[in-house]
Motif scaffolding. Structure first.
Motif, short mmCIF file in Angstrom:
data_model
loop_
_atom_site.label_atom_id
_atom_site.label_comp_id
_atom_site.label_asym_id
_atom_site.label_seq_id
_atom_site.Cartn_x
_atom_site.Cartn_y
_atom_site.Cartn_z
N SER A 236 -3.03 -2.51 3.43
CA SER A 236 -2.56 -3.88 4.20
C SER A 236 -0.86 -3.43 4.54
CB SER A 236 -2.29 -5.07 3.55
OG SER A 236 -1.63 -5.20 2.32
N ASP A 237 0.04 -4.11 5.31
CA ASP A 237 1.43 -4.27 5.23
C ASP A 237 2.11 -4.76 3.77
OD1 ASP A 237 0.98 -3.17 8.27
OD2 ASP A 237 1.99 -4.19 8.39
N ASP A 238 1.72 -5.14 3.43
CA ASP A 238 2.38 -5.53 2.02
C ASP A 238 2.17 -4.10 0.93
OD1 ASP A 238 3.29 -7.41 2.43
OD2 ASP A 238 1.69 -9.33 1.97
N ILE B 211 1.66 -0.97 1.65
CA ILE B 211 2.44 -0.12 2.20
C ILE B 211 3.62 -0.06 1.54
CG2 ILE B 211 3.31 1.13 4.15
CD1 ILE B 211 0.29 0.86 6.04
N GLN B 212 4.20 -1.46 1.81
CA GLN B 212 5.36 -2.29 1.16
C GLN B 212 5.95 -1.41 -0.34
OE1 GLN B 212 8.14 -1.84 2.97
NE2 GLN B 212 6.85 -1.75 4.97
N LYS C 260 3.17 7.67 9.83
CA LYS C 260 2.77 6.87 10.73
C LYS C 260 0.78 6.61 9.79
CE LYS C 260 4.44 6.92 15.24
NZ LYS C 260 4.04 8.01 17.23
N GLU C 261 0.53 5.32 9.79
CA GLU C 261 -0.65 5.40 9.39
C GLU C 261 -1.07 5.68 8.10
OE1 GLU C 261 -4.07 4.81 12.18
OE2 GLU C 261 -2.35 4.93 13.79
#
Length: 436
Positions: free
Chosen positions: A270-272, A274-275, A297-298
Protein backbone atom coordinates in the motif's frame (compact mmCIF):
# COMPACT_ATOMS: atom_id res chain seq x y z
CA UNK A 1 24.20 -34.92 -32.94
CA UNK A 2 24.14 -37.10 -36.03
CA UNK A 3 22.44 -35.83 -39.16
CA UNK A 4 19.45 -37.86 -40.36
CA UNK A 5 21.18 -39.06 -43.55
CA UNK A 6 23.79 -40.80 -41.37
CA UNK A 7 21.15 -42.91 -39.62
CA UNK A 8 19.86 -46.35 -40.61
CA UNK A 9 16.35 -46.36 -42.09
CA UNK A 10 14.72 -47.77 -38.93
CA UNK A 11 16.29 -44.97 -36.87
CA UNK A 12 14.83 -42.35 -39.22
CA UNK A 13 11.33 -43.77 -38.75
CA UNK A 14 11.47 -43.90 -34.96
CA UNK A 15 9.52 -41.05 -33.40
CA UNK A 16 11.54 -38.64 -31.32
CA UNK A 17 11.07 -38.91 -27.56
CA UNK A 18 8.69 -36.30 -26.19
CA UNK A 19 9.23 -34.19 -23.08
CA UNK A 20 6.51 -32.11 -21.42
CA UNK A 21 7.80 -29.14 -19.42
CA UNK A 22 5.50 -27.53 -16.86
CA UNK A 23 6.60 -23.95 -16.18
CA UNK A 24 7.75 -21.27 -18.60
CA UNK A 25 10.26 -19.44 -16.41
CA UNK A 26 14.01 -19.30 -17.15
CA UNK A 27 14.35 -22.88 -15.89
CA UNK A 28 11.63 -24.04 -18.30
CA UNK A 29 12.94 -22.29 -21.41
CA UNK A 30 16.53 -23.33 -20.59
CA UNK A 31 15.35 -26.92 -20.33
CA UNK A 32 13.60 -26.64 -23.69
CA UNK A 33 16.88 -25.55 -25.31
CA UNK A 34 18.87 -28.38 -23.70
CA UNK A 35 16.33 -31.10 -24.56
CA UNK A 36 15.81 -30.02 -28.16
CA UNK A 37 19.56 -30.29 -28.60
CA UNK A 38 19.40 -33.75 -27.01
CA UNK A 39 16.93 -34.86 -29.71
CA UNK A 40 13.66 -34.49 -27.81
CA UNK A 41 10.40 -33.02 -29.03
CA UNK A 42 9.42 -30.48 -26.37
CA UNK A 43 5.96 -29.30 -25.35
CA UNK A 44 6.04 -26.36 -22.96
CA UNK A 45 2.88 -25.77 -20.95
CA UNK A 46 2.42 -22.14 -19.98
CA UNK A 47 -0.54 -20.15 -18.76
CA UNK A 48 0.25 -17.23 -21.07
CA UNK A 49 3.07 -15.91 -23.28
CA UNK A 50 5.81 -14.20 -21.27
CA UNK A 51 5.57 -10.45 -20.97
CA UNK A 52 8.24 -8.19 -19.54
CA UNK A 53 7.22 -7.10 -16.08
CA UNK A 54 7.55 -3.34 -15.52
CA UNK A 55 9.05 -4.10 -12.09
CA UNK A 56 10.86 -7.37 -12.73
CA UNK A 57 14.21 -8.03 -11.10
CA UNK A 58 17.90 -8.08 -11.80
CA UNK A 59 20.06 -11.20 -11.67
CA UNK A 60 23.70 -12.20 -11.93
CA UNK A 61 24.97 -14.78 -14.45
CA UNK A 62 28.11 -16.77 -13.73
CA UNK A 63 30.60 -17.58 -16.54
CA UNK A 64 29.28 -21.13 -17.16
CA UNK A 65 25.68 -19.91 -17.46
CA UNK A 66 26.85 -17.30 -19.96
CA UNK A 67 28.59 -19.98 -22.04
CA UNK A 68 25.56 -22.28 -21.99
CA UNK A 69 23.16 -19.53 -23.05
CA UNK A 70 25.46 -18.53 -25.91
CA UNK A 71 25.62 -22.15 -27.10
CA UNK A 72 21.82 -22.54 -26.97
CA UNK A 73 20.75 -19.37 -28.73
CA UNK A 74 23.42 -19.31 -31.42
CA UNK A 75 23.67 -15.52 -30.95
CA UNK A 76 26.62 -15.11 -28.56
CA UNK A 77 27.03 -11.41 -29.29
CA UNK A 78 23.47 -10.67 -28.15
CA UNK A 79 24.05 -11.87 -24.60
CA UNK A 80 26.78 -9.27 -24.20
CA UNK A 81 24.39 -6.57 -25.42
CA UNK A 82 21.68 -7.44 -22.86
CA UNK A 83 24.00 -7.75 -19.84
CA UNK A 84 26.37 -5.51 -17.88
CA UNK A 85 29.69 -6.57 -16.39
CA UNK A 86 29.87 -7.40 -12.68
CA UNK A 87 33.62 -7.55 -12.20
CA UNK A 88 33.63 -6.54 -8.51
CA UNK A 89 31.83 -8.00 -5.49
CA UNK A 90 32.00 -5.29 -2.78
CA UNK A 91 30.64 -5.57 0.78
CA UNK A 92 30.66 -2.45 2.97
CA UNK A 93 29.52 -1.61 6.51
CA UNK A 94 27.52 1.58 7.05
CA UNK A 95 27.33 3.17 10.49
CA UNK A 96 24.95 5.66 12.14
CA UNK A 97 26.79 8.59 10.54
CA UNK A 98 26.28 6.96 7.09
CA UNK A 99 30.04 6.41 6.85
CA UNK A 100 31.13 3.29 4.96
CA UNK A 101 34.07 0.97 5.41
CA UNK A 102 35.05 -1.97 3.20
CA UNK A 103 34.44 -5.39 4.76
CA UNK A 104 35.31 -7.66 1.81
CA UNK A 105 36.09 -7.07 -1.86
CA UNK A 106 36.63 -9.40 -4.85
CA UNK A 107 38.01 -7.76 -8.01
CA UNK A 108 37.74 -10.97 -10.07
CA UNK A 109 34.03 -11.69 -9.75
CA UNK A 110 33.50 -12.18 -13.51
CA UNK A 111 29.67 -12.32 -13.56
CA UNK A 112 27.28 -10.33 -15.75
CA UNK A 113 24.09 -8.55 -14.69
CA UNK A 114 20.82 -9.00 -16.57
CA UNK A 115 17.18 -8.05 -16.19
CA UNK A 116 15.03 -11.15 -15.64
CA UNK A 117 12.48 -10.29 -18.34
CA UNK A 118 15.17 -9.43 -20.93
CA UNK A 119 17.09 -12.65 -20.34
CA UNK A 120 13.89 -14.68 -20.47
CA UNK A 121 12.93 -13.04 -23.77
CA UNK A 122 16.43 -13.73 -25.15
CA UNK A 123 16.06 -17.46 -24.41
CA UNK A 124 12.39 -17.65 -25.34
CA UNK A 125 12.64 -16.04 -28.80
CA UNK A 126 15.42 -18.48 -29.79
CA UNK A 127 12.99 -21.43 -29.36
CA UNK A 128 10.59 -22.73 -32.03
CA UNK A 129 7.21 -21.10 -31.26
CA UNK A 130 5.17 -24.26 -31.96
CA UNK A 131 6.40 -25.99 -28.80
CA UNK A 132 4.36 -23.72 -26.51
CA UNK A 133 0.80 -24.43 -25.39
CA UNK A 134 -0.49 -21.07 -24.23
CA UNK A 135 -3.30 -20.70 -21.74
CA UNK A 136 -2.97 -24.22 -20.33
CA UNK A 137 -3.29 -24.27 -16.54
CA UNK A 138 -1.64 -27.36 -15.02
CA UNK A 139 -4.09 -29.51 -13.05
CA UNK A 140 -2.56 -32.93 -12.47
CA UNK A 141 -0.50 -35.73 -13.99
CA UNK A 142 -0.28 -39.51 -13.95
CA UNK A 143 2.45 -42.00 -14.83
CA UNK A 144 1.49 -45.11 -16.82
CA UNK A 145 1.53 -48.50 -15.06
CA UNK A 146 4.59 -49.60 -17.03
CA UNK A 147 6.36 -46.30 -16.12
CA UNK A 148 6.98 -45.66 -19.82
CA UNK A 149 4.84 -42.56 -20.31
CA UNK A 150 3.29 -39.69 -18.43
CA UNK A 151 0.00 -37.88 -18.98
CA UNK A 152 -0.48 -34.26 -17.97
CA UNK A 153 -3.98 -32.82 -17.49
CA UNK A 154 -4.52 -29.08 -18.00
CA UNK A 155 -7.39 -26.64 -18.22
CA UNK A 156 -7.62 -24.53 -21.39
CA UNK A 157 -8.29 -21.12 -19.89
CA UNK A 158 -10.03 -19.67 -22.94
CA UNK A 159 -12.67 -22.41 -23.08
CA UNK A 160 -12.62 -23.93 -19.58
CA UNK A 161 -12.32 -27.43 -21.05
CA UNK A 162 -9.83 -30.01 -19.83
CA UNK A 163 -7.21 -31.43 -22.15
CA UNK A 164 -4.49 -34.09 -21.83
CA UNK A 165 -0.89 -33.92 -23.04
CA UNK A 166 1.15 -37.13 -23.19
CA UNK A 167 4.91 -37.57 -23.22
CA UNK A 168 7.80 -39.85 -22.32
CA UNK A 169 9.11 -37.46 -19.68
CA UNK A 170 7.54 -34.81 -17.42
CA UNK A 171 9.80 -31.97 -16.28
CA UNK A 172 8.64 -29.88 -13.33
CA UNK A 173 10.00 -26.37 -13.78
CA UNK A 174 7.08 -24.89 -11.87
CA UNK A 175 9.00 -22.85 -9.33
CA UNK A 176 9.64 -22.75 -5.60
CA UNK A 177 5.98 -23.50 -4.78
CA UNK A 178 5.93 -26.45 -7.23
CA UNK A 179 2.66 -28.39 -7.37
CA UNK A 180 4.46 -31.38 -8.89
CA UNK A 181 7.00 -31.48 -6.06
CA UNK A 182 4.10 -31.23 -3.61
CA UNK A 183 2.55 -34.35 -5.20
CA UNK A 184 5.61 -36.43 -4.28
CA UNK A 185 6.68 -34.56 -1.14
CA UNK A 186 3.51 -33.17 0.47
CA UNK A 187 5.34 -32.59 3.77
CA UNK A 188 8.08 -30.41 2.24
CA UNK A 189 7.10 -26.83 2.95
CA UNK A 190 8.93 -23.60 2.12
CA UNK A 191 10.95 -22.28 5.08
CA UNK A 192 10.57 -18.55 5.80
CA UNK A 193 14.03 -16.99 6.18
CA UNK A 194 13.10 -14.40 8.82
CA UNK A 195 13.29 -11.44 6.43
CA UNK A 196 11.68 -9.89 3.35
CA UNK A 197 13.10 -7.79 0.53
CA UNK A 198 11.91 -4.43 -0.70
CA UNK A 199 13.05 -4.19 -4.28
CA UNK A 200 12.77 -2.08 -7.37
CA UNK A 201 14.26 -1.23 -10.76
CA UNK A 202 14.94 2.47 -11.35
CA UNK A 203 14.87 3.55 -15.00
CA UNK A 204 17.07 6.59 -15.52
CA UNK A 205 16.92 6.73 -19.34
CA UNK A 206 16.44 10.38 -20.25
CA UNK A 207 17.57 11.54 -16.81
CA UNK A 208 21.22 10.51 -16.84
CA UNK A 209 22.25 14.02 -15.69
CA UNK A 210 19.69 14.30 -12.90
CA UNK A 211 20.77 15.19 -9.38
CA UNK A 212 19.64 11.75 -8.18
CA UNK A 213 21.85 9.85 -10.63
CA UNK A 214 24.81 12.17 -10.04
CA UNK A 215 24.52 11.55 -6.29
CA UNK A 216 24.15 7.78 -6.73
CA UNK A 217 27.22 7.62 -8.98
CA UNK A 218 29.22 9.79 -6.59
CA UNK A 219 28.31 7.46 -3.71
CA UNK A 220 28.96 4.36 -5.86
CA UNK A 221 31.81 5.33 -8.23
CA UNK A 222 32.20 1.81 -9.67
CA UNK A 223 28.55 1.37 -10.58
CA UNK A 224 28.32 -0.33 -13.99
CA UNK A 225 30.87 -3.00 -13.08
CA UNK A 226 30.32 -3.54 -9.35
CA UNK A 227 27.88 -5.46 -7.17
CA UNK A 228 27.47 -3.14 -4.16
CA UNK A 229 26.30 -4.59 -0.84
CA UNK A 230 25.88 -2.27 2.17
CA UNK A 231 25.42 -3.89 5.59
CA UNK A 232 23.92 -2.42 8.76
CA UNK A 233 22.94 -4.45 11.83
CA UNK A 234 19.90 -6.58 10.86
CA UNK A 235 19.73 -5.17 7.30
CA UNK A 236 21.57 -5.18 4.02
CA UNK A 237 21.09 -3.64 0.59
CA UNK A 238 22.18 -4.63 -2.91
CA UNK A 239 22.70 -2.20 -5.79
CA UNK A 240 23.95 -2.77 -9.32
CA UNK A 241 23.38 -1.51 -12.84
CA UNK A 242 21.56 -3.53 -15.49
CA UNK A 243 21.31 -2.71 -19.22
CA UNK A 244 19.13 0.00 -20.76
CA UNK A 245 19.98 2.57 -18.09
CA UNK A 246 18.42 0.86 -15.10
CA UNK A 247 19.54 0.38 -11.52
CA UNK A 248 18.45 -2.71 -9.57
CA UNK A 249 18.17 -2.26 -5.80
CA UNK A 250 17.13 -4.59 -2.96
CA UNK A 251 16.75 -3.98 0.77
CA UNK A 252 16.52 -7.03 3.03
CA UNK A 253 14.96 -6.40 6.43
CA UNK A 254 14.07 -8.72 9.29
CA UNK A 255 10.34 -9.05 10.00
CA UNK A 256 7.68 -11.65 10.88
CA UNK A 257 6.43 -13.86 8.06
CA UNK A 258 3.83 -11.97 5.98
CA UNK A 259 0.42 -13.41 5.22
CA UNK A 260 0.82 -14.39 1.56
CA UNK A 261 -2.16 -14.73 -0.76
CA UNK A 262 -2.33 -17.40 -3.46
CA UNK A 263 0.64 -19.11 -5.10
CA UNK A 264 3.09 -16.21 -4.84
CA UNK A 265 5.92 -14.96 -2.63
CA UNK A 266 5.31 -11.32 -3.64
CA UNK A 267 3.12 -9.31 -1.29
CA UNK A 268 0.86 -6.43 -2.27
CA UNK A 269 2.04 -3.07 -0.96
CA UNK A 270 0.00 0.00 0.00
CA UNK A 271 1.02 3.66 -0.24
CA UNK A 272 1.30 3.73 3.57
CA UNK A 273 3.74 0.79 3.51
CA UNK A 274 5.84 2.52 0.86
CA UNK A 275 5.94 5.79 2.83
CA UNK A 276 7.01 3.94 5.97
CA UNK A 277 9.72 2.15 3.97
CA UNK A 278 11.12 5.53 2.85
CA UNK A 279 11.13 6.84 6.43
CA UNK A 280 12.85 3.74 7.79
CA UNK A 281 15.41 3.81 4.97
CA UNK A 282 16.41 7.39 5.84
CA UNK A 283 17.47 6.24 9.32
CA UNK A 284 19.88 3.60 7.97
CA UNK A 285 21.06 4.09 4.39
CA UNK A 286 23.09 6.61 2.43
CA UNK A 287 20.92 9.56 1.28
CA UNK A 288 21.71 8.83 -2.40
CA UNK A 289 20.27 5.31 -2.12
CA UNK A 290 17.21 6.56 -0.21
CA UNK A 291 16.51 9.11 -2.96
CA UNK A 292 16.79 6.33 -5.54
CA UNK A 293 14.23 4.29 -3.60
CA UNK A 294 11.89 7.28 -3.39
CA UNK A 295 11.99 7.84 -7.16
CA UNK A 296 11.52 4.18 -8.14
CA UNK A 297 8.11 3.39 -9.59
CA UNK A 298 6.19 0.47 -8.08
CA UNK A 299 8.62 -0.90 -5.48
CA UNK A 300 7.44 -4.30 -4.24
CA UNK A 301 8.12 -6.82 -1.45
CA UNK A 302 9.34 -10.38 -1.83
CA UNK A 303 9.12 -12.70 1.15
CA UNK A 304 12.34 -14.76 1.19
CA UNK A 305 11.98 -18.53 1.41
CA UNK A 306 14.02 -21.62 0.76
CA UNK A 307 13.61 -25.35 1.49
CA UNK A 308 15.75 -27.84 3.31
CA UNK A 309 17.67 -29.78 0.62
CA UNK A 310 15.59 -32.56 -0.93
CA UNK A 311 16.75 -36.17 -0.84
CA UNK A 312 15.19 -36.95 -4.22
CA UNK A 313 14.37 -34.95 -7.38
CA UNK A 314 13.47 -37.86 -9.72
CA UNK A 315 10.51 -40.27 -9.63
CA UNK A 316 10.16 -42.72 -12.55
CA UNK A 317 9.92 -40.40 -15.58
CA UNK A 318 9.17 -37.20 -13.62
CA UNK A 319 12.05 -34.86 -12.77
CA UNK A 320 12.34 -31.56 -10.89
CA UNK A 321 14.57 -28.74 -12.10
CA UNK A 322 15.25 -25.14 -11.06
CA UNK A 323 13.48 -23.69 -8.04
CA UNK A 324 11.14 -26.70 -7.94
CA UNK A 325 14.20 -28.83 -7.12
CA UNK A 326 16.03 -26.42 -4.81
CA UNK A 327 14.26 -23.26 -3.61
CA UNK A 328 17.05 -21.01 -2.36
CA UNK A 329 17.61 -17.61 -0.80
CA UNK A 330 19.19 -15.12 -3.23
CA UNK A 331 22.45 -14.30 -1.45
CA UNK A 332 24.83 -16.39 -3.55
CA UNK A 333 23.39 -15.56 -7.00
CA UNK A 334 22.53 -19.22 -7.44
CA UNK A 335 18.82 -19.50 -8.27
CA UNK A 336 19.01 -18.69 -12.01
CA UNK A 337 22.51 -20.15 -12.39
CA UNK A 338 21.45 -23.45 -10.77
CA UNK A 339 18.38 -23.59 -13.05
CA UNK A 340 20.47 -23.11 -16.20
CA UNK A 341 22.99 -25.74 -15.09
CA UNK A 342 20.19 -28.17 -14.15
CA UNK A 343 18.86 -27.88 -17.70
CA UNK A 344 22.27 -28.41 -19.28
CA UNK A 345 23.10 -31.45 -17.11
CA UNK A 346 19.67 -33.00 -17.75
CA UNK A 347 20.11 -32.53 -21.51
CA UNK A 348 23.61 -34.04 -21.36
CA UNK A 349 22.42 -37.09 -19.38
CA UNK A 350 19.46 -37.69 -21.72
CA UNK A 351 21.55 -37.37 -24.86
CA UNK A 352 24.19 -39.72 -23.47
CA UNK A 353 21.77 -42.44 -22.32
CA UNK A 354 18.84 -42.00 -24.72
CA UNK A 355 15.17 -42.84 -24.12
CA UNK A 356 15.89 -46.57 -23.75
CA UNK A 357 17.90 -45.80 -20.64
CA UNK A 358 15.71 -43.00 -19.33
CA UNK A 359 15.85 -44.30 -15.75
CA UNK A 360 19.65 -44.37 -15.80
CA UNK A 361 19.79 -40.87 -17.36
CA UNK A 362 17.53 -39.36 -14.70
CA UNK A 363 19.38 -41.10 -11.89
CA UNK A 364 22.66 -39.73 -13.22
CA UNK A 365 21.15 -36.22 -13.40
CA UNK A 366 20.04 -36.57 -9.78
CA UNK A 367 23.43 -37.88 -8.63
CA UNK A 368 25.25 -34.96 -10.33
CA UNK A 369 22.98 -32.08 -9.33
CA UNK A 370 21.59 -32.99 -5.91
CA UNK A 371 24.81 -32.80 -3.84
CA UNK A 372 25.92 -29.55 -5.49
CA UNK A 373 22.56 -27.78 -5.23
CA UNK A 374 22.10 -28.95 -1.62
CA UNK A 375 25.41 -27.45 -0.49
CA UNK A 376 24.72 -24.21 -2.35
CA UNK A 377 21.23 -23.85 -0.83
CA UNK A 378 22.60 -24.31 2.70
CA UNK A 379 25.46 -21.90 2.02
CA UNK A 380 23.09 -19.21 0.70
CA UNK A 381 20.92 -19.71 3.80
CA UNK A 382 23.90 -19.21 6.10
CA UNK A 383 25.10 -16.11 4.21
CA UNK A 384 21.60 -14.60 4.45
CA UNK A 385 21.53 -15.18 8.21
CA UNK A 386 25.01 -13.66 8.57
CA UNK A 387 24.15 -10.54 6.58
CA UNK A 388 20.88 -10.09 8.47
CA UNK A 389 22.51 -10.51 11.89
CA UNK A 390 20.30 -13.51 12.71
CA UNK A 391 21.17 -16.28 15.16
CA UNK A 392 23.69 -18.83 13.90
CA UNK A 393 24.26 -22.25 15.48
CA UNK A 394 28.01 -21.95 15.94
CA UNK A 395 28.80 -18.25 16.49
CA UNK A 396 27.40 -14.96 17.72
CA UNK A 397 25.22 -12.85 15.37
CA UNK A 398 27.23 -10.89 12.80
CA UNK A 399 27.63 -7.15 13.35
CA UNK A 400 29.15 -5.40 10.31
CA UNK A 401 30.49 -2.52 12.41
CA UNK A 402 32.55 -4.77 14.73
CA UNK A 403 33.25 -7.75 12.44
CA UNK A 404 36.74 -9.19 12.10
CA UNK A 405 38.45 -9.83 8.75
CA UNK A 406 37.94 -13.56 9.22
CA UNK A 407 34.18 -13.12 9.81
CA UNK A 408 33.89 -11.00 6.65
CA UNK A 409 35.27 -13.72 4.34
CA UNK A 410 31.85 -15.42 4.28
CA UNK A 411 30.27 -12.31 2.77
CA UNK A 412 31.87 -12.77 -0.66
CA UNK A 413 30.07 -14.83 -3.29
CA UNK A 414 33.38 -16.55 -4.02
CA UNK A 415 32.80 -18.51 -0.82
CA UNK A 416 29.88 -20.48 -2.30
CA UNK A 417 30.68 -24.21 -2.62
CA UNK A 418 31.88 -25.10 -6.14
CA UNK A 419 32.22 -21.41 -7.12
CA UNK A 420 33.63 -21.32 -10.63
CA UNK A 421 33.68 -25.11 -10.83
CA UNK A 422 31.41 -27.71 -12.33
CA UNK A 423 31.93 -30.78 -10.16
CA UNK A 424 31.31 -34.33 -11.46
CA UNK A 425 31.13 -33.07 -15.05
CA UNK A 426 33.44 -31.08 -17.28
CA UNK A 427 32.00 -27.83 -18.65
CA UNK A 428 33.26 -28.84 -22.11
CA UNK A 429 30.95 -31.89 -22.03
CA UNK A 430 27.91 -29.67 -21.45
CA UNK A 431 28.87 -27.22 -24.16
CA UNK A 432 29.49 -30.01 -26.67
CA UNK A 433 26.18 -31.76 -25.92
CA UNK A 434 23.90 -31.54 -28.92
CA UNK A 435 26.76 -30.87 -31.34
CA UNK A 436 27.70 -34.49 -31.88
Amino acid sequence: MSHSHDLPQQEKLKPKPKAVIVGGSIAGVSCAHALIRAGFVVIEKSRKPPKGSPTGAGLSLDPLSQELIRSWTGRPELLRDITCPLAIDLNQAIDDEKTRKILARDDHFNHRAAHWATLHDHLFTALPPEIFLWGHLFLSFSVSNDKQSVKMKAQVLDTGETTKVCGDLLIAADGCLSLIRNHFLPNVKPRYSGYCAWRGVFDFSGSEDSETIKNVREAHPELGKCLYLDLAPGNHTVLYEIPNKRLNWIWYLNQPEPDLQGNSVTTKVSDDMIQKMYQDAEKIWHPALVQLMRETKEPFINAIYDCDPLEQIVWDNVVLIGDAAHPTTPHSSRSTNMSILDAAVLGWCLEKSGLKNLTAALEEYQSIRLPVASKQVLHARQVGRIKQGLVLPDCKPFNPNTATQEECKMLLQRGVPFFGQNPFLRSSDLLLAGKR
